[in-house]
Design an enzyme around this catalytic site. Structure first.
Site, PDB file in Angstrom:
ATOM      1  N   GLU A  90      27.879   7.429  34.032  1.00  0.00           N
ATOM      2  CA  GLU A  90      27.415   8.802  33.937  1.00  0.00           C
ATOM      3  C   GLU A  90      26.665   9.064  32.641  1.00  0.00           C
ATOM      4  OE1 GLU A  90      31.069  10.962  35.288  1.00  0.00           O
ATOM      5  OE2 GLU A  90      30.126  12.537  34.124  1.00  0.00           O
ATOM      6  N   CYS A 103      23.745  12.420  26.456  1.00  0.00           N
ATOM      7  CA  CYS A 103      24.990  11.742  26.117  1.00  0.00           C
ATOM      8  C   CYS A 103      25.077  10.486  26.980  1.00  0.00           C
ATOM      9  CB  CYS A 103      26.157  12.697  26.393  1.00  0.00           C
ATOM     10  SG  CYS A 103      27.761  11.950  26.104  1.00  0.00           S
ATOM     11  N   CYS A 110      36.957   2.262  30.182  1.00  0.00           N
ATOM     12  CA  CYS A 110      37.233   2.162  28.745  1.00  0.00           C
ATOM     13  C   CYS A 110      38.665   1.666  28.563  1.00  0.00           C
ATOM     14  CB  CYS A 110      37.076   3.542  28.100  1.00  0.00           C
ATOM     15  SG  CYS A 110      37.339   3.547  26.309  1.00  0.00           S
ATOM     16  N   CYS A 114      43.007   6.651  25.394  1.00  0.00           N
ATOM     17  CA  CYS A 114      43.352   7.946  24.791  1.00  0.00           C
ATOM     18  C   CYS A 114      44.043   8.819  25.839  1.00  0.00           C
ATOM     19  CB  CYS A 114      42.104   8.637  24.250  1.00  0.00           C
ATOM     20  SG  CYS A 114      41.340   7.698  22.924  1.00  0.00           S
ATOM     21  N   CYS A 117      41.952  11.635  27.851  1.00  0.00           N
ATOM     22  CA  CYS A 117      40.563  11.374  28.234  1.00  0.00           C
ATOM     23  C   CYS A 117      40.439  10.880  29.674  1.00  0.00           C
ATOM     24  CB  CYS A 117      39.973  10.340  27.278  1.00  0.00           C
ATOM     25  SG  CYS A 117      38.270   9.911  27.645  1.00  0.00           S
ATOM     26  N   GLU A 161      33.782   2.785  24.513  1.00  0.00           N
ATOM     27  CA  GLU A 161      33.888   2.781  23.056  1.00  0.00           C
ATOM     28  C   GLU A 161      32.695   1.972  22.517  1.00  0.00           C
ATOM     29  OE1 GLU A 161      35.294   4.126  20.432  1.00  0.00           O
ATOM     30  OE2 GLU A 161      34.213   2.628  19.251  1.00  0.00           O
ATOM     31  N   LEU A 216      39.045  11.987  15.687  1.00  0.00           N
ATOM     32  CA  LEU A 216      40.273  11.993  14.883  1.00  0.00           C
ATOM     33  C   LEU A 216      41.443  12.553  15.695  1.00  0.00           C
ATOM     34  CD1 LEU A 216      40.957  11.134  12.000  1.00  0.00           C
ATOM     35  CD2 LEU A 216      40.630  13.491  11.285  1.00  0.00           C
ATOM     36  N   ASN A 291      38.192  19.820  27.716  1.00  0.00           N
ATOM     37  CA  ASN A 291      37.898  19.925  29.146  1.00  0.00           C
ATOM     38  C   ASN A 291      39.088  19.357  29.892  1.00  0.00           C
ATOM     39  OD1 ASN A 291      35.182  20.939  29.203  1.00  0.00           O
ATOM     40  ND2 ASN A 291      34.528  18.948  28.423  1.00  0.00           N
ATOM     41  N   CYS A 334      33.715  14.336  30.295  1.00  0.00           N
ATOM     42  CA  CYS A 334      33.045  13.038  30.410  1.00  0.00           C
ATOM     43  C   CYS A 334      33.749  12.197  31.448  1.00  0.00           C
ATOM     44  CB  CYS A 334      33.116  12.265  29.101  1.00  0.00           C
ATOM     45  SG  CYS A 334      32.440  13.140  27.734  1.00  0.00           S
TER      46      CYS A 334
HETATM   47  N1  SAH Z   1      35.007   6.181  22.466  1.00  0.00           N
HETATM   48  C1  SAH Z   1      34.214   7.022  21.649  1.00  0.00           C
HETATM   49  C2  SAH Z   1      33.106   7.756  22.379  1.00  0.00           C
HETATM   50  C3  SAH Z   1      33.407   8.342  23.721  1.00  0.00           C
HETATM   51  S1  SAH Z   1      34.441   9.775  23.751  1.00  0.00           S
HETATM   52  C4  SAH Z   1      35.087   7.976  20.868  1.00  0.00           C
HETATM   53  O1  SAH Z   1      36.297   7.949  21.054  1.00  0.00           O
HETATM   54  O2  SAH Z   1      34.586   8.717  20.040  1.00  0.00           O
HETATM   55  C5  SAH Z   1      33.490  11.043  23.026  1.00  0.00           C
HETATM   56  C6  SAH Z   1      34.309  12.225  22.531  1.00  0.00           C
HETATM   57  O3  SAH Z   1      34.797  13.017  23.609  1.00  0.00           O
HETATM   58  C7  SAH Z   1      35.522  11.787  21.741  1.00  0.00           C
HETATM   59  O4  SAH Z   1      35.708  12.592  20.615  1.00  0.00           O
HETATM   60  C8  SAH Z   1      36.620  12.003  22.752  1.00  0.00           C
HETATM   61  O5  SAH Z   1      37.856  12.076  22.136  1.00  0.00           O
HETATM   62  C9  SAH Z   1      36.175  13.281  23.416  1.00  0.00           C
HETATM   63  N2  SAH Z   1      36.810  13.576  24.690  1.00  0.00           N
HETATM   64  C10 SAH Z   1      37.382  12.729  25.564  1.00  0.00           C
HETATM   65  N3  SAH Z   1      37.898  13.383  26.611  1.00  0.00           N
HETATM   66  C11 SAH Z   1      37.652  14.690  26.401  1.00  0.00           C
HETATM   67  C12 SAH Z   1      37.947  15.872  27.150  1.00  0.00           C
HETATM   68  N4  SAH Z   1      38.580  15.831  28.297  1.00  0.00           N
HETATM   69  N5  SAH Z   1      37.549  17.056  26.611  1.00  0.00           N
HETATM   70  C13 SAH Z   1      36.877  17.101  25.438  1.00  0.00           C
HETATM   71  N6  SAH Z   1      36.572  16.023  24.710  1.00  0.00           N
HETATM   72  C14 SAH Z   1      36.958  14.831  25.184  1.00  0.00           C
END
Ligand code: SAH
Length: 357
Positions: A90, A103, A110, A114, A117, A161, A216, A291, A334
């Site tokens: 996507e 984006c 991945c 997390c 996510c 990542e 973070l 989200n 995302c």
């Molecule tokens: N792996 C990388 C880049 C992809 S995630 C990273 O961790 O930075 C990009 C950003 O979107 C990260 O800050 C992630 O924590 C955040 N993110 C993931 N799921 C999300 C959600 N459901 N709502 C808002 N932000 C989210």
């Protein structure tokens, strides 16, 4: 066959030399690819027939096929692509007052896991190639070309990542940034990492002008390890040390992304702890509205609750912004469109199997 988008300018020059051609041919080829944006070698009319045939023999164009496009009321557009081996990925195009941003995803699935996510709901299948990342940007730009608009910003914040696919991501941003490529300014390109320390240090040595953002999401190890397993491998003290090396050696300001999760990391105590952690760093905090992802059960905070957190950071002299939400009406988080499509494909297969029984 390899996509021509896989080759950075220096790699294309090497290819030209290997074929006994002069390097300047690459100037012509790159102009057709990234300025005129043609999608057929025969359209490259200032190249000889032999040159075009040699290119055709070795390369294809965009390795991605567009499966679906969803447009939101605010102009946010989600693109769902399929790779040659059937993987789904996507990209999201967002409209800001300063321009158009895309984006980009860096992996299929991945492995970072997390807790909040959507991307991690499916394990990493593989890294995306440079061409598959350039292809995302080219497909979005192709769409904008219809109305004479131009992408101005690129963020590597989609599924995956980026620092777990370091070389391809660096080649990708180098092509996007190259004068003879898409020529998007380095300061308009952002790479977001969950905090893979050795790669942060490698990136720091590269002295790139790209922006670095770090996810973070928690101000202490205990909570961060619960939310982001990567923290067990690279705890906060190590992460902060690496980031200090980066900001000092590169004289660049960092962005810290911090999703506010209701009742988890959003209390005044967390805000003060965060301020203490970041004190004296050349950085700012981007507070992100969450989200909701059905499978995870975390809740987002209200605007008023986010403002309380924001005000504490401000009072503590930490630079802070709240990210504006985009595309709320179209599977905003995302990776959600991708997951939906995968479920649909599974459903279809199940029905096919049932009917063939
Ligand atoms: N792996 C990388 C880049 C992809 S995630 C990273 O961790 O930075 C990009 C950003 O979107 C990260 O800050 C992630 O924590 C955040 N993110 C993931 N799921 C999300 C959600 N459901 N709502 C808002 N932000 C989210």
């Amino acid at each position: 066959m390899e996509s021509i988008y896989n080759l950075t300018y220096p790699k294309m020059e090497q290819w030209a030399l290997d074929h006994g051609w002069k390097k300047f041919r690459v100037q012509q080829i790159f102009k057709w690819l990234y300025k005129d944006r043609v999608y057929d070698f025969d359209a490259m009319t200032n190249l000889s027939k032999e040159t075009r045939e040699a290119l055709k023999k070795d390369f294809t164009f965009n390795p991605l096929t567009l499966v679906r496009k969803q447009v939101s009321k605010d102009g946010t557009t989600k693109f769902l692509f399929k790779t040659h081996d059937g993987a789904l990925l996507e990209s999201v195009m967002m409209v800001f007052d300063y321009g158009h941003s895309v984006c980009v995803s860096s992996q299929v699935g991945c492995n970072m896991g997390c807790a909040f996510c959507a991307s991690g709901l499916t394990k990493k299948q593989r890294n995306l190639t440079t061409a598959e990342m350039v292809g995302q940007v080219m497909a979005v730009q192709q769409e904008l070309d219809k109305t004479g608009q131009r992408l101005s910003h690129v963020v590597v914040m989609g599924t995956g990542e980026p620092f777990d696919n370091y070389d391809n991501v660096i080649d990708f941003v180098n092509t996007v940034n190259h004068d003879r490529g898409l020529a998007i300014g380095a300061r308009h390109i952002t790479i977001s990492t969950c905090g893979i320390v050795p790669k942060i240090l490698e990136f720091s040595k590269g002295h790139y002008q790209y922006n670095l953002a770090v996810s973070l999401h928690a101000p202490n190890d205990e909570l961060r390890s619960k939310l982001m397993p990567v923290n067990k491998a690279y705890p906060l003290a190590e992460l902060m040390d690496a980031l200090k090396v980066y900001t000092t050696e590169n004289n660049r300001r960092l962005t810290f992304e911090y999703i506010l999760l209701k009742g988890v990391n959003d209390t005044p105590k967390h805000a003060r702890e965060l301020a203490k952690l970041l004190r004296g760093m050349n950085a700012y905090v981007n507070l992100i509205p969450y989200n909701a992802v059905d499978e995870h059960g975390f809740k987002s905070v209200s605007r008023a609750e986010a403002m309380v957190f924001y005000d504490i950071l401000k009072k503590e002299n930490i630079s802070v912004t709240i990210r504006k939400e985009h595309g709320n009406d179209i599977d905003a988080a995302c990776g959600q469109l991708r997951i939906k499509e995968m479920r649909k494909e599974k459903e279809c297969k199940r029905t096919e199997n049932q009917t063939s029984d």
